[in-house]
Design an enzyme around this catalytic site. Structure first.
Site, PDB file in Angstrom:
ATOM      1  N   ASP A 186      -2.323 -11.023  -1.496  1.00  0.00           N
ATOM      2  CA  ASP A 186      -2.968 -10.045  -0.604  1.00  0.00           C
ATOM      3  C   ASP A 186      -3.063 -10.557   0.824  1.00  0.00           C
ATOM      4  O   ASP A 186      -3.219  -9.786   1.766  1.00  0.00           O
ATOM      5  CB  ASP A 186      -4.383  -9.732  -1.109  1.00  0.00           C
ATOM      6  N   GLY A 205     -12.396  -0.935  -2.078  1.00  0.00           N
ATOM      7  CA  GLY A 205     -12.335  -1.939  -1.018  1.00  0.00           C
ATOM      8  C   GLY A 205     -11.731  -1.253   0.193  1.00  0.00           C
ATOM      9  O   GLY A 205     -10.825  -0.438   0.031  1.00  0.00           O
ATOM     10  N   GLU A 241       0.627  -0.418  -4.311  1.00  0.00           N
ATOM     11  CA  GLU A 241       0.676  -1.881  -4.339  1.00  0.00           C
ATOM     12  C   GLU A 241       1.492  -2.385  -5.533  1.00  0.00           C
ATOM     13  O   GLU A 241       2.195  -3.387  -5.419  1.00  0.00           O
ATOM     14  CB  GLU A 241      -0.755  -2.436  -4.405  1.00  0.00           C
ATOM     15  N   LEU A 297      -8.499   2.843   2.788  1.00  0.00           N
ATOM     16  CA  LEU A 297      -9.875   3.216   2.461  1.00  0.00           C
ATOM     17  C   LEU A 297      -9.985   3.509   0.965  1.00  0.00           C
ATOM     18  O   LEU A 297      -9.775   4.639   0.523  1.00  0.00           O
ATOM     19  CB  LEU A 297     -10.305   4.449   3.279  1.00  0.00           C
ATOM     20  N   GLU A 312      -6.467   8.886   1.097  1.00  0.00           N
ATOM     21  CA  GLU A 312      -5.486   9.876   0.631  1.00  0.00           C
ATOM     22  C   GLU A 312      -6.127  11.196   0.222  1.00  0.00           C
ATOM     23  O   GLU A 312      -5.476  12.243   0.286  1.00  0.00           O
ATOM     24  CB  GLU A 312      -4.710   9.300  -0.570  1.00  0.00           C
ATOM     25  N   HIS A 313      -7.409  11.139  -0.215  1.00  0.00           N
ATOM     26  CA  HIS A 313      -7.982  12.345  -0.829  1.00  0.00           C
ATOM     27  C   HIS A 313      -9.178  12.953  -0.112  1.00  0.00           C
ATOM     28  O   HIS A 313      -9.519  14.102  -0.400  1.00  0.00           O
ATOM     29  CB  HIS A 313      -8.378  12.049  -2.273  1.00  0.00           C
ATOM     30  N   ASP A 347     -19.280   5.505  -5.043  1.00  0.00           N
ATOM     31  CA  ASP A 347     -18.119   6.385  -5.191  1.00  0.00           C
ATOM     32  C   ASP A 347     -18.168   7.484  -4.134  1.00  0.00           C
ATOM     33  O   ASP A 347     -19.114   8.280  -4.091  1.00  0.00           O
ATOM     34  CB  ASP A 347     -18.150   7.000  -6.600  1.00  0.00           C
TER      35      ASP A 347
END
Ligand code: ADP
Length: 393
Positions: free
Chosen positions: A151, A211, A378, A208, A330-331, A282
């Protein structure tokens, strides 16, 4: 005759996440399926899915009867019996820390694994578990080639002033540096950027997820990151705070008698969006909530992204493009909208309808700088590295 397959492993303290890829002559390895073993050490359970997310298999084991080694053996066996016609020929691992030694993927052998052990104190919550899975696989399948993908590696291109602290130089040479994380995600985005914005030279990517971090890229290379020595830096995350907490930790040690373990729990498990909201780590739950705590956490999150964006834009001397990725990026259209509104001074002109539709481009045609939604992958990045490294070995 079975096709060769690559197993990608992301091992944590109580879970082993995997993805399986077919390795053929295509430009990129093809995803066959994903899944995980969760609850290692408590109530181990497995779920394996195909590439569309359809569950192919589930299994539970009696409590505490199952460790990383048994988990790895089970996975290989399950994959070879359930994934149509593949034989696992290599494993690629997500390893959080490559320290000062590794700025790219590496073939894992006993010597390299020993070297990587010295970075365990730098990432105590991840590195030991990453290495445990590698050791378990080496023991079960000594002839299986294994590759470590870090990473930290992608950020080793940052200039020295971005990497060092104002601490005694000897500490820097021993590895007390600003590393940056989420490198495999940024590398994947950098690889895909030319498809979307071929002429963008100065790009900030906001990863985003649970983590969260941000990266300044010039010509596809990392020149700055919001994360530093550890992942507790830059943005507030699911359960991780913003960095000015450091002094507060010293005060808690001195006046409340807290030890390192208590501080670690505070920093990694109790803070961030969860700590501020008092509701959840969340983002979906926070966005759906009317509670004051949820609004407070969302406001802090967006404010912090805008602030980091300003800092990283200064590193780049302005931006050509802003990219959102990972679960929230993404969402969560509402988060993207909030951040883009705060970034108008950088030339970002949001196209609200395109943003609600999920992009990929979410700025208007006349926007001086563009903003994008690009899904990260990833696991695929690790599969690509594993294939490429073994092809040249
Ligand atoms: P990790 O860092 O664990 O890989 P992810 O990239 O999967 O995390 O991101 C997890 C985060 O993304 C969670 O906060 C989750 O609430 C958020 N998320 C996922 N889907 C949505 C959605 N549709 N709307 C808002 N947030 C979402």
């Amino acid at each position: 005759m079975a096709d060769p397959g690559i197993l990608v492993v992301n091992a944590g303290s109580s879970s082993i996440k995997y993805a399986a890829f077919r390795q053929d002559d295509a430009a990129e390895p093809l995803l066959l399926g994903k899944g995980q073993i969760e609850g290692l050490g408590s109530h181990p359970r497995f779920v394996g899915k195909n590439e569309r997310g359809v569950v192919l298999g589930e299994k539970h084991w009696p409590a505490e009867s199952f460790n990383h080694a048994q988990g790895m053996r089970f996975l290989i066996d399950w994959l070879e019996h359930n994934e149509a016609d593949i034989r696992i020929v290599a494993a690629g691992h997500r390893v959080v820390h490559g320290g000062l030694l590794y700025s790219g993927p590496v073939r894992l052998d006993a010597r390299v694994i020993e070297e990587l052990r010295q970075f365990e104190p730098l990432a105590p919550l991840h590195q030991p578990h990453n290495l445990a899975a590698i050791g378990a696989l080496a023991e079960a399948f000594p002839d299986l080639p294994q590759v470590g993908c870090f990473d930290t590696a992608y950020h080793r291109t940052q200039p020295p002033q971005a990497q060092i602290f104002a601490l005694p130089w000897a500490m820097s040479e021993r590895g007390v540096r600003r590393y940056g994380f989420h490198g495999l995600s940024y590398e994947y985005i950098a690889r895909r950027l030319p498809e979307f914005v071929p002429r963008a030279r100065r790009v900030v990517v906001a990863h985003l997820g649970n983590g969260a971090s941000m990266c300044a890229m010039r010509d596809g290379r990392s020149v700055g990151s919001s994360m530093g020595f550890t992942a507790v830096d830059g943005l507030p995350m699911g359960t991780v705070p913003v960095p000015s907490i450091r002094a507060c930790c010293c005060i808690s040690c001195r006046h409340r008698g807290w030890d390192a373990r208590r501080i670690e729990t505070l920093l990694y498990k109790e803070s961030g969006l969860l700590g501020v909201s008092g509701i959840s780590n969340d983002m979906r739950e926070l966005l759906a909530s009317d509670e004051v705590g949820a609004h407070r956490a969302i406001e802090l999150f967006c404010y912090s992204i805008a602030k980091q964006l300003g800092a990283l834009a200064a590193v780049l001397g302005g931006i050509d493009a802003l990219v959102f990725t990972a679960g929230i990026g993404e969402h969560a259209a509402a988060i993207r909208e909030d951040v883009c509104r705060r970034a108008e001074w950088l030339g970002i002109r949001l196209d609200a309808a395109a943003n609600r539709a999920g992009g990929p481009c979410i700025t208007s045609a006349a926007s001086p700088a563009s903003a994008w939604v690009i899904p990260t992958d990833e696991e695929k990045m690790i599969a690509i590295h594993t294939r490429d490294l073994l092809a040249t070995a």
